[in-house]
Motif scaffolding. Structure first.
Motif, PDB file in Angstrom:
ATOM      1  N   GLN A  55       0.908  -1.245  -0.005  1.00  0.00           N
ATOM      2  CA  GLN A  55      -0.171  -0.112   0.041  1.00  0.00           C
ATOM      3  C   GLN A  55       0.734   1.055   0.021  1.00  0.00           C
ATOM      4  OE1 GLN A  55      -3.517  -0.330  -0.139  1.00  0.00           O
ATOM      5  NE2 GLN A  55      -3.232   1.753  -0.688  1.00  0.00           N
ATOM      6  N   ALA A  56       1.858   1.221   0.941  1.00  0.00           N
ATOM      7  CA  ALA A  56       2.958   2.520   0.799  1.00  0.00           C
ATOM      8  C   ALA A  56       3.377   2.823  -0.558  1.00  0.00           C
ATOM      9  CB  ALA A  56       4.034   2.346   1.755  1.00  0.00           C
ATOM     10  N   VAL A  57       3.683   1.806  -1.397  1.00  0.00           N
ATOM     11  CA  VAL A  57       4.237   2.014  -3.071  1.00  0.00           C
ATOM     12  C   VAL A  57       3.035   2.369  -3.685  1.00  0.00           C
ATOM     13  CG1 VAL A  57       5.029   0.800  -4.968  1.00  0.00           C
ATOM     14  CG2 VAL A  57       6.064   0.532  -2.799  1.00  0.00           C
ATOM     15  N   LEU A  58       1.793   1.907  -3.499  1.00  0.00           N
ATOM     16  CA  LEU A  58       0.374   2.252  -4.305  1.00  0.00           C
ATOM     17  C   LEU A  58       0.188   3.811  -4.007  1.00  0.00           C
ATOM     18  CD1 LEU A  58      -1.723  -0.857  -3.959  1.00  0.00           C
ATOM     19  CD2 LEU A  58      -0.471  -0.159  -5.987  1.00  0.00           C
ATOM     20  N   ASP A  59       0.388   4.148  -2.814  1.00  0.00           N
ATOM     21  CA  ASP A  59       0.163   5.463  -2.529  1.00  0.00           C
ATOM     22  C   ASP A  59       1.139   6.736  -2.666  1.00  0.00           C
ATOM     23  OD1 ASP A  59      -2.302   4.509  -1.502  1.00  0.00           O
ATOM     24  OD2 ASP A  59      -1.528   4.410   0.623  1.00  0.00           O
ATOM     25  N   ALA A  60       2.306   6.298  -3.123  1.00  0.00           N
ATOM     26  CA  ALA A  60       3.517   7.078  -3.147  1.00  0.00           C
ATOM     27  C   ALA A  60       3.337   8.159  -4.313  1.00  0.00           C
ATOM     28  CB  ALA A  60       4.662   6.532  -3.188  1.00  0.00           C
ATOM     29  N   PRO A  61       3.182   7.777  -5.540  1.00  0.00           N
ATOM     30  CA  PRO A  61       2.862   8.924  -6.364  1.00  0.00           C
ATOM     31  C   PRO A  61       1.551   9.779  -6.318  1.00  0.00           C
ATOM     32  CG  PRO A  61       3.514   6.449  -7.500  1.00  0.00           C
ATOM     33  CD  PRO A  61       3.104   6.352  -5.983  1.00  0.00           C
ATOM     34  N   ARG A  62       1.797  11.012  -6.925  1.00  0.00           N
ATOM     35  CA  ARG A  62       0.765  11.635  -6.852  1.00  0.00           C
ATOM     36  C   ARG A  62      -0.720  11.271  -7.262  1.00  0.00           C
ATOM     37  NH1 ARG A  62       4.785  15.320  -6.139  1.00  0.00           N
ATOM     38  NH2 ARG A  62       5.459  15.111  -8.434  1.00  0.00           N
ATOM     39  N   HIS A  63      -0.456  10.482  -8.427  1.00  0.00           N
ATOM     40  CA  HIS A  63      -1.604   9.947  -9.188  1.00  0.00           C
ATOM     41  C   HIS A  63      -1.680   8.358  -8.865  1.00  0.00           C
ATOM     42  CE1 HIS A  63      -2.907  13.844 -10.963  1.00  0.00           C
ATOM     43  NE2 HIS A  63      -1.589  14.064 -11.355  1.00  0.00           N
ATOM     44  N   GLY A  64      -1.102   8.007  -7.950  1.00  0.00           N
ATOM     45  CA  GLY A  64      -0.975   6.494  -7.661  1.00  0.00           C
ATOM     46  C   GLY A  64      -0.306   5.350  -8.649  1.00  0.00           C
ATOM     47  N   CYS A  65      -0.617   4.481  -8.702  1.00  0.00           N
ATOM     48  CA  CYS A  65      -0.077   3.405  -9.634  1.00  0.00           C
ATOM     49  C   CYS A  65      -1.114   3.054 -10.575  1.00  0.00           C
ATOM     50  CB  CYS A  65       0.379   2.191  -8.845  1.00  0.00           C
ATOM     51  SG  CYS A  65       1.852   2.583  -7.820  1.00  0.00           S
ATOM     52  N   ILE A  66      -0.899   2.893 -11.922  1.00  0.00           N
ATOM     53  CA  ILE A  66      -1.604   2.735 -13.074  1.00  0.00           C
ATOM     54  C   ILE A  66      -1.230   1.454 -14.117  1.00  0.00           C
ATOM     55  CG2 ILE A  66      -2.785   3.688 -15.084  1.00  0.00           C
ATOM     56  CD1 ILE A  66      -2.895   6.235 -13.890  1.00  0.00           C
ATOM     57  N   ASN A  67      -2.089   0.653 -13.854  1.00  0.00           N
ATOM     58  CA  ASN A  67      -1.638  -0.684 -14.565  1.00  0.00           C
ATOM     59  C   ASN A  67      -2.180  -0.851 -15.923  1.00  0.00           C
ATOM     60  OD1 ASN A  67      -0.513  -3.154 -14.503  1.00  0.00           O
ATOM     61  ND2 ASN A  67      -2.490  -4.235 -14.141  1.00  0.00           N
ATOM     62  N   ILE A  68      -1.370  -1.750 -16.900  1.00  0.00           N
ATOM     63  CA  ILE A  68      -1.650  -2.051 -18.136  1.00  0.00           C
ATOM     64  C   ILE A  68      -2.016  -3.580 -18.020  1.00  0.00           C
ATOM     65  CG2 ILE A  68      -1.154  -2.223 -20.493  1.00  0.00           C
ATOM     66  CD1 ILE A  68       0.955  -0.124 -20.132  1.00  0.00           C
ATOM     67  N   HIS A  69      -3.551  -4.096 -17.977  1.00  0.00           N
ATOM     68  CA  HIS A  69      -3.677  -5.154 -17.665  1.00  0.00           C
ATOM     69  C   HIS A  69      -4.328  -5.840 -19.057  1.00  0.00           C
ATOM     70  CE1 HIS A  69      -4.891  -8.851 -15.442  1.00  0.00           C
ATOM     71  NE2 HIS A  69      -6.038  -8.790 -16.163  1.00  0.00           N
ATOM     72  N   ALA A  70      -3.851  -6.964 -19.598  1.00  0.00           N
ATOM     73  CA  ALA A  70      -4.141  -7.623 -20.754  1.00  0.00           C
ATOM     74  C   ALA A  70      -5.377  -8.423 -20.902  1.00  0.00           C
ATOM     75  CB  ALA A  70      -2.749  -8.618 -21.098  1.00  0.00           C
ATOM     76  N   SER A  71      -6.423  -7.852 -20.455  1.00  0.00           N
ATOM     77  CA  SER A  71      -7.718  -8.504 -20.607  1.00  0.00           C
ATOM     78  C   SER A  71      -8.745  -7.125 -20.628  1.00  0.00           C
ATOM     79  CB  SER A  71      -7.996  -9.423 -19.616  1.00  0.00           C
ATOM     80  OG  SER A  71      -8.657  -8.736 -18.504  1.00  0.00           O
ATOM     81  N   LEU A  72     -10.053  -7.666 -20.724  1.00  0.00           N
ATOM     82  CA  LEU A  72     -11.264  -6.495 -20.572  1.00  0.00           C
ATOM     83  C   LEU A  72     -11.880  -6.864 -19.296  1.00  0.00           C
ATOM     84  CD1 LEU A  72     -12.677  -6.990 -24.329  1.00  0.00           C
ATOM     85  CD2 LEU A  72     -11.071  -5.226 -23.282  1.00  0.00           C
ATOM     86  N   LEU A  73     -11.538  -6.288 -18.173  1.00  0.00           N
ATOM     87  CA  LEU A  73     -11.689  -6.477 -17.042  1.00  0.00           C
ATOM     88  C   LEU A  73     -13.222  -6.192 -16.835  1.00  0.00           C
ATOM     89  CD1 LEU A  73      -8.694  -5.085 -14.957  1.00  0.00           C
ATOM     90  CD2 LEU A  73      -9.384  -7.361 -15.114  1.00  0.00           C
ATOM     91  N   PRO A  74     -13.948  -6.978 -15.846  1.00  0.00           N
ATOM     92  CA  PRO A  74     -13.627  -7.905 -14.785  1.00  0.00           C
ATOM     93  C   PRO A  74     -13.326  -9.335 -15.250  1.00  0.00           C
ATOM     94  CG  PRO A  74     -15.740  -7.565 -14.538  1.00  0.00           C
ATOM     95  CD  PRO A  74     -15.373  -6.597 -15.714  1.00  0.00           C
ATOM     96  N   ARG A  75     -13.212  -9.719 -16.617  1.00  0.00           N
ATOM     97  CA  ARG A  75     -12.804 -10.689 -16.886  1.00  0.00           C
ATOM     98  C   ARG A  75     -11.392 -11.090 -17.005  1.00  0.00           C
ATOM     99  NH1 ARG A  75     -15.718 -14.994 -19.397  1.00  0.00           N
ATOM    100  NH2 ARG A  75     -14.728 -16.250 -21.108  1.00  0.00           N
ATOM    101  N   TRP A  76     -10.954 -12.251 -16.506  1.00  0.00           N
ATOM    102  CA  TRP A  76      -9.484 -12.771 -16.514  1.00  0.00           C
ATOM    103  C   TRP A  76      -8.770 -11.837 -15.672  1.00  0.00           C
ATOM    104  CZ3 TRP A  76     -10.549 -17.368 -17.255  1.00  0.00           C
ATOM    105  CH2 TRP A  76     -11.039 -17.620 -18.278  1.00  0.00           C
ATOM    106  N   ARG A  77      -9.141 -11.426 -14.485  1.00  0.00           N
ATOM    107  CA  ARG A  77      -8.218 -10.812 -13.399  1.00  0.00           C
ATOM    108  C   ARG A  77      -7.026 -12.141 -12.997  1.00  0.00           C
ATOM    109  NH1 ARG A  77     -12.504  -8.752  -8.795  1.00  0.00           N
ATOM    110  NH2 ARG A  77     -13.463  -7.137 -10.028  1.00  0.00           N
TER     111      ARG A  77
END
Length: 301
Positions: A93-115
């Protein structure tokens, strides 16, 4: 923006390159440490590290981000946002919260399918008509965060390997688009009731069960190509099947029907298109059969 980039495999390289080319300041690149590879087990840097060094960017490869020292070093980079693409470590959580806009992920599916860990493999193996990428805000749950942007991509009988390359490029372009104007992409909560998980591929899944329908086997073959590769046994030797087509045929599952290596399944039959013997190069079916005759009536394990 001032960015921390976090990624490891080939899939993540286009995003790093695109963000750098778009003029963002990449303060640091986080990636997995070099791993032993090849017959000599020489330590090899990750594809992301290779690209970061080519671009002249600083690289860090911590074994964990759980220690306060590692978290303090991360926070000290004073980033606007961290971009994550198949990094391979859980972010506290400390890492997720550190950047001003948080952490943004590129996930290779059309969520919520295939988390989860193997979204491309699972989409192809399931026979999905389309897959894609989701740009999402990360939170503590496994791929549960709010979605910012989705881009759909047709599967069109592609292999997992082919989709890795395509989705890597699509994800890079989508991330550049989002970071150009974050305010234009309001977060949308995922429907947890519609979530489907994509667990890591277990090697035991790779063996072909000829009792399954041919269309199921064909999807499995594409979903596991090129790695780890669906396989069967031919006269005691393991053979990978990397591409196949569904054809008409009936008989006891696993039986070779003709000199084209057509193999009966639970329903219909499979005709291999691309095969690989252990330690040998990938061959088209006709090349494979030139070096090894497989008689009609042969039963495969």
């Amino acid at each position: 923006m001032r960015i921390i980039f976090m990624g490891t495999p080939d899939f993540a390289v286009p995003a790093l390159s695109a963000l750098h080319a778009a003029g963002h300041e990449v303060a640091c690149v986080y990636t997995q440490p070099p791993r032993p590879a090849g017959r000599g087990k020489k330590l090899m840097p990750s594809p992301v590290q290779v690209e970061a060094e080519r671009l002249g960017l600083p690289v860090r490869s911590p074994l964990s981000l759980k220690k306060p020292e590692a978290q303090a070093e991360f926070a000290a980079l004073d980033a606007d946002v961290a971009v994550v693409a198949a990094y391979g470590l859980i972010l506290p959580q400390a890492v997720l919260d550190a950047p001003r806009h948080g952490c943004i992920n590129i996930h290779a599916s059309l969520l919520p399918r295939w988390r989860g860990a193997a979204p491309i493999h699972r989409a192809v193996m399931a026979g999905d008509a389309e897959t894609g990428v989701t740009i999402m805000q990360m939170e503590a749950g496994l791929d549960t965060g709010p979605m910012l942007h989705k881009v759909a991509v047709p599967v069109d009988r592609k292999t997992t390997g082919e989709l890795f390359g395509e989705l890597g490029a699509v994800g890079a372009a989508a991330m550049v688009e989002v970071l150009a104007d974050l305010s234009a992409f309001p977060p949308e909560a995922q429907d947890d009731a519609a979530a489907i998980y994509a667990p890591k591929i277990d090697k035991a899944e790779s063996k072909i069960d000829w009792a399954e329908p041919a269309d199921v086997i064909e999807c499995k073959v594409r979903g596991l190509a090129p790695f780890p590769g669906a396989w069967f046994e031919l006269e005691g030797e393991r053979v990978k099947l990397l591409l196949a087509e569904v054809v008409e045929g009936e008989g006891t599952p696993g039986t070779v029907l003709d000199n084209e290596l057509t193999i009966t399944c639970g329903t219909d039959a499979i005709r291999p298109l691309r095969l690989q013997r252990a330690g040998k190069p990938v061959l088209e079916r006709r090349e494979f059969l030139r070096g090894r005759t497989v008689a009609a009536g042969t039963v495969l394990a």
